[in-house]
Design a protein around this motif. Structure first.
Motif, mmCIF file in Angstrom:
data_model
loop_
_atom_site.group_PDB
_atom_site.id
_atom_site.type_symbol
_atom_site.label_atom_id
_atom_site.label_comp_id
_atom_site.label_asym_id
_atom_site.label_seq_id
_atom_site.Cartn_x
_atom_site.Cartn_y
_atom_site.Cartn_z
ATOM 1 N N ASN A 113 0.837 -1.190 0.000
ATOM 2 C CA ASN A 113 0.000 0.000 0.000
ATOM 3 C C ASN A 113 0.879 1.249 0.000
ATOM 4 O OD1 ASN A 113 -1.960 1.920 0.245
ATOM 5 N ND2 ASN A 113 -2.678 1.286 2.272
ATOM 6 N N VAL A 114 0.846 1.993 -1.104
ATOM 7 C CA VAL A 114 1.664 3.204 -1.224
ATOM 8 C C VAL A 114 0.794 4.431 -1.493
ATOM 9 C CG1 VAL A 114 3.750 2.006 -1.975
ATOM 10 C CG2 VAL A 114 2.037 2.684 -3.666
ATOM 11 N N ASP A 115 -0.466 4.357 -1.058
ATOM 12 C CA ASP A 115 -1.394 5.464 -1.305
ATOM 13 C C ASP A 115 -0.909 6.766 -0.677
ATOM 14 O OD1 ASP A 115 -3.033 3.810 -2.726
ATOM 15 O OD2 ASP A 115 -4.393 3.390 -1.062
ATOM 16 N N ASN A 116 -0.303 6.680 0.489
ATOM 17 C CA ASN A 116 0.121 7.880 1.215
ATOM 18 C C ASN A 116 1.608 8.175 1.043
ATOM 19 O OD1 ASN A 116 -2.499 8.233 2.309
ATOM 20 N ND2 ASN A 116 -2.055 6.702 3.898
ATOM 21 N N LEU A 172 10.022 1.953 -2.333
ATOM 22 C CA LEU A 172 9.894 2.681 -3.594
ATOM 23 C C LEU A 172 11.255 3.182 -4.068
ATOM 24 C CD1 LEU A 172 6.637 4.809 -3.200
ATOM 25 C CD2 LEU A 172 7.029 2.886 -4.725
ATOM 26 N N ALA A 173 12.057 3.694 -3.132
ATOM 27 C CA ALA A 173 13.382 4.201 -3.501
ATOM 28 C C ALA A 173 14.263 3.084 -4.051
ATOM 29 C CB ALA A 173 14.044 4.857 -2.291
ATOM 30 N N ILE A 174 14.208 1.909 -3.439
ATOM 31 C CA ILE A 174 15.022 0.780 -3.893
ATOM 32 C C ILE A 174 14.598 0.335 -5.290
ATOM 33 C CG2 ILE A 174 15.534 -1.660 -3.492
ATOM 34 C CD1 ILE A 174 15.419 -1.085 -0.493
ATOM 35 N N ILE A 175 13.289 0.167 -5.495
ATOM 36 C CA ILE A 175 12.800 -0.312 -6.784
ATOM 37 C C ILE A 175 13.032 0.731 -7.870
ATOM 38 C CG2 ILE A 175 10.721 -0.977 -8.051
ATOM 39 C CD1 ILE A 175 9.681 -2.247 -5.477
#
Length: 263
Positions: A4-7, A201-204
């Motif tokens: 969940n990356v909504d926020n 997110l930063a890693i990917i």
């Protein structure tokens, strides 16, 4: 992939890796390549000089038309979800405004197609390589085996994930093709290692961008070479790929790892 990356703001997550690329650019401009390069005068240069003499001079009108064409292309592309339609409308703006004359339209269009044909061919081959990698199913065991070597160490796990992302993308040449492959593997791995959603997110994002910036088959390197090699004095590997790898990939690797540790 279940996270969940909504926020979570993707721009915030990629700020530190992006600053690493800015640092690499500054190093290249002010240190590595601060001295001018000597070029030989070739027949291509002479022909280009003669052609430039008969071209219309730069004017504010032509510049404003170019800006309008860019904006229109971007808006149409987003509205219609079609890159092709956006490009066609942008080209039509140039023609309608008289920047590209009707008699020159075919030549301008054909020259653009010729330049993109080589890039497209290489990217198609790279896309096929991506499908082969997915079909073998060997990427997931590679990541898991690498992570198991550093079980419990988030720092080493982040480094290995970035390194594997670099190797995978270097062969494929496109972060767009890499992300679907590594996301399904990296998300559960990051969750299991205790990385935050923003760090994940930063890693990917960094893993996908790493190889794209310095791959011989990337549009990020093929595009500059297509333009800079018009006089036959620009080597793709030596003058584009290696400098880009050193000044973008290495700082991006460091800054991406820092982002994974602090976010």
């Amino acid at each position: 992939s279940g996270l969940n990356v909504d926020n979570v703001n993707v721009i915030h997550a990629m700020t530190i890796p992006a600053l690493g690329m800015v640092a690499g650019l500054l190093i290249a401009v002010f240190f590595s390549y601060r001295r001018p390069r000597a070029y030989q005068n070739t027949s291509a240069d002479v022909a280009a000089n003669h052609q430039a003499m008969v071209q219309p001079k730069m004017s504010a009108y032509r510049s404003w038309v170019a800006l309008a064409a860019i904006v229109v292309s971007f808006v149409v592309q987003l509205w219609a979800d079609s890159l092709l339609l956006g490009a066609m409308v942008g080209f039509a703006v140039f023609m309608a405004a008289g920047v590209v004359r009707w008699g020159e339209a075919d030549a301008v269009f054909n020259n653009g197609v010729k330049m993109m044909a080589m890039i497209g061919f290489i990217m198609i081959a790279a896309q096929g390589f991506a499908e082969v990698m997915k079909a073998t199913g060997q990427i997931e065991p590679l990541v898991k085996a690498s992570a198991d070597m550093f079980a419990g160490s988030k720092g080493m796990a982040a480094f290995v994930m970035l390194l594997v992302g670099l190797l995978v993308t270097m062969g494929i040449g496109s972060s767009f093709s890499t992300l679907p492959i590594i996301t399904a593997i990296y998300v559960p791995l990051c969750v299991g290692m205790g990385f935050s959603p923003m760090a994940t997110l930063a890693i990917i994002g960094t893993a996908g961008a790493l190889g794209d910036a310095g791959s011989p088959a990337s549009d990020s390197t093929l595009g500059p070479t297509a333009g800079l090699n018009v006089d036959g004095q620009h080597d793709h590997m030596r003058d584009t790929v290696i400098p880009t790898f050193l000044h973008y990939n290495l700082p991006l690797m460091v800054s991406g790892w820092i982002a994974a540790m602090v976010l």
